[in-house]
Design an enzyme around this catalytic site. Structure first.
Site, short mmCIF file in Angstrom:
data_model
loop_
_atom_site.label_atom_id
_atom_site.label_comp_id
_atom_site.label_asym_id
_atom_site.label_seq_id
_atom_site.Cartn_x
_atom_site.Cartn_y
_atom_site.Cartn_z
N LYS A 151 0.24 -64.81 -84.44
CA LYS A 151 0.81 -66.11 -84.78
C LYS A 151 0.91 -66.26 -86.30
O LYS A 151 0.01 -65.83 -87.02
CB LYS A 151 -0.04 -67.26 -84.22
CG LYS A 151 0.45 -68.65 -84.62
CD LYS A 151 -0.46 -69.75 -84.09
CE LYS A 151 0.01 -71.12 -84.56
NZ LYS A 151 -0.85 -72.22 -84.07
N GLU A 217 -4.25 -84.79 -87.17
CA GLU A 217 -5.27 -83.79 -86.79
C GLU A 217 -6.57 -83.92 -87.58
O GLU A 217 -6.60 -83.71 -88.80
CB GLU A 217 -4.70 -82.38 -86.97
CG GLU A 217 -5.63 -81.30 -86.46
CD GLU A 217 -4.96 -79.95 -86.37
OE1 GLU A 217 -5.63 -78.98 -86.00
OE2 GLU A 217 -3.74 -79.85 -86.68
N GLU A 261 -0.73 -70.78 -77.41
CA GLU A 261 -0.90 -71.06 -78.84
C GLU A 261 -2.07 -72.02 -79.06
O GLU A 261 -2.90 -71.83 -79.96
CB GLU A 261 0.40 -71.66 -79.41
CG GLU A 261 0.33 -72.01 -80.88
CD GLU A 261 1.58 -72.72 -81.38
OE1 GLU A 261 1.55 -73.21 -82.52
OE2 GLU A 261 2.57 -72.80 -80.63
N GLU A 396 11.76 -78.44 -84.85
CA GLU A 396 10.40 -78.99 -84.87
C GLU A 396 10.01 -79.44 -86.28
O GLU A 396 9.44 -80.51 -86.46
CB GLU A 396 9.40 -77.95 -84.36
CG GLU A 396 7.97 -78.44 -84.37
CD GLU A 396 7.00 -77.43 -83.79
OE1 GLU A 396 5.84 -77.37 -84.28
OE2 GLU A 396 7.37 -76.71 -82.86
#
Length: 414
Positions: A151, A217, A261, A396
């Site tokens: 990733k 987050e 992910e 995104e």
């Protein structure tokens, strides 16, 4: 300096609007604001800046602990640092000891759409251009196919130039009121090319550069022996159509690509926290929302083994998570540096606070902007894994830009 449980007596506040009043009291250049689902913190003035020599990423928690010892010698009881830590090792952290700290209950007012009045006339320059970003995603996908990593979080930036200085206070207010469930922050930074630090306690220079945002987050918080982290990975843009919006949330909850992910990020967070905790709870992921995005999230909680472990030490052990970097982290950093045509600076770093007792709260610095006079830089990234589609990843990042653009009253295709 006030403590967590003390009464706010420096400003005449009433319970119902205490948080909004603290938000209104924020002044760019001389304060730090941190609004979370658990409460609002406003730090005013700068009693001291942690010296640049003590703010290198290596051994940062230990160096800050030494700074706390020095602050105590100058009569500061339970001193606190607030500020930002960059994504990479090329910049020092910027942490200050405030003169005064005020707290209030969380904001409980939601403005469905950010105010649009007074939108600045801006020139917008994407870095890289959208087509080049997609080419970068394809290059990363080829490296994933080669098996060198699994990733990479690839970001892009928007450079906005207005005709007059950006109204930081209004942008911050719009961010906070549009989504009180997010972690809204504003940090004063030295102007580019300036040091902005001193090696002694006493009057500090006024700063005119601001790093602000509304991150969804939580990297980590520590209250007493309790530890909490809320890693996120996997997302979908929100839709104005309720039926389509629900469909996207449902799709995210069952997406194999996104669940893989997300699981990799949660596993990395749990692995980093486990040595510090005698008990760690890792539940199944859930789908949560911000104004702009749906996210997969997992609330990891635990209990510390050692009361001497500070929130900054925990944050340092976690940062950067695969959610903003990739896997493996070292190799992903290299690919990011080779692919992104800009320096991340404090984007994808962490913002928050830590006191001498070890309590504190740090969030991942995303959905953010770096503002200096008439210039503003926005950042947004997407996690590239096997199966990623370049056009979808571009879309995104565009959706993620909307958080800050809406707070400025702007609504343009990016």
């Amino acid at each position: 300096m006030t403590t967590i449980d003390s009464e706010i007596d420096s400003i005449d506040l009433v319970a119902d609007d205490a948080a909004a009043r603290l938000l209104a009291a924020y002044e760019a250049g001389s304060s730090f604001l941190f609004s979370t689902p658990r409460g609002v913190l406003l730090a005013r003035g700068v009693a001291a800046t942690v010296p640049k020599t003590q703010c290198a990423r290596e051994n940062l928690p230990q160096r800050v602990s030494e700074f706390f010892n020095s602050a105590a010698e100058f009569g500061h009881r339970n001193p606190m640092v607030v500020g930002a830590v960059p994504f990479g090792n090329d910049l020092p952290a910027h942490l200050v000891l405030p003169e005064d700290v005020l707290r209030a209950e969380p904001l409980n007012v939601v403005v469905p759409q950010s105010p649009r009045s007074g939108a600045p006339d801006c020139e917008v320059h994407p870095v890289p251009a959208p087509a080049e970003y997609e080419r970068g995603v394809r290059r990363v996908l080829r490296r994933l196919e080669d098996g060198e990593l699994s990733k990479v979080v690839l970001a892009r930036s928007l450079e906005l130039t207005a005709a007059e200085p950006i109204d930081v206070r209004t942008v911050l207010k719009n961010l906070a009121l549009a989504d009180p469930a997010s972690y809204t922050f504003a940090v004063d930074l030295p102007k580019r090319g300036e040091d902005g630090t001193r090696d002694s306690f006493g009057p500090q220079p006024l700063l005119r550069r601001t790093f602000l945002g509304a991150s969804p987050e939580l990297l980590v918080s520590r209250r007493g022996m309790q530890v909490r982290s809320n890693p996120m990975a996997g997302s979908r843009p929100r839709s104005a159509d309720p039926a389509e919006d629900r469909r996207r949330a449902a799709e995210l909850s069952t997406s194999d690509k996104d669940l893989r992910e997300h699981a990799a990020v949660v596993e990395a967070v749990a692995e980093a926290l486990r040595p510090y905790c005698c008990e760690l709870r890792v539940p199944e992921p859930s789908v949560i929302s911000t104004n702009a995005m749906w996210h997969l999230a997992t609330e990891v909680t635990g209990e510390l083994r050692d009361p001497a472990t500070s929130s900054l030490e925990l944050a340092d052990a976690l940062h950067p998570t695969p959610a903003v970097c990739g896997t493996p982290v070292h190799r992903a950093r290299e690919v990011i540096a080779e692919t992104e045509p800009f320096e991340r600076g404090y984007y994808a770093g962490m913002v928050g606070w830590c006191d001498a007792a070890g309590d504190g709260e740090w969030v991942v610095a995303i959905r953010c902007a770096d503002v200096e006079d008439e210039s503003l830089r926005l950042y947004a990234g997407a996690g590239i894994v096997a199966g990623s589609d370049p056009a979808d990843e571009l879309a995104e990042t565009s959706a993620k830009f909307r958080t800050a653009l809406s707070a400025m009253g702007l609504d343009q295709a990016v």
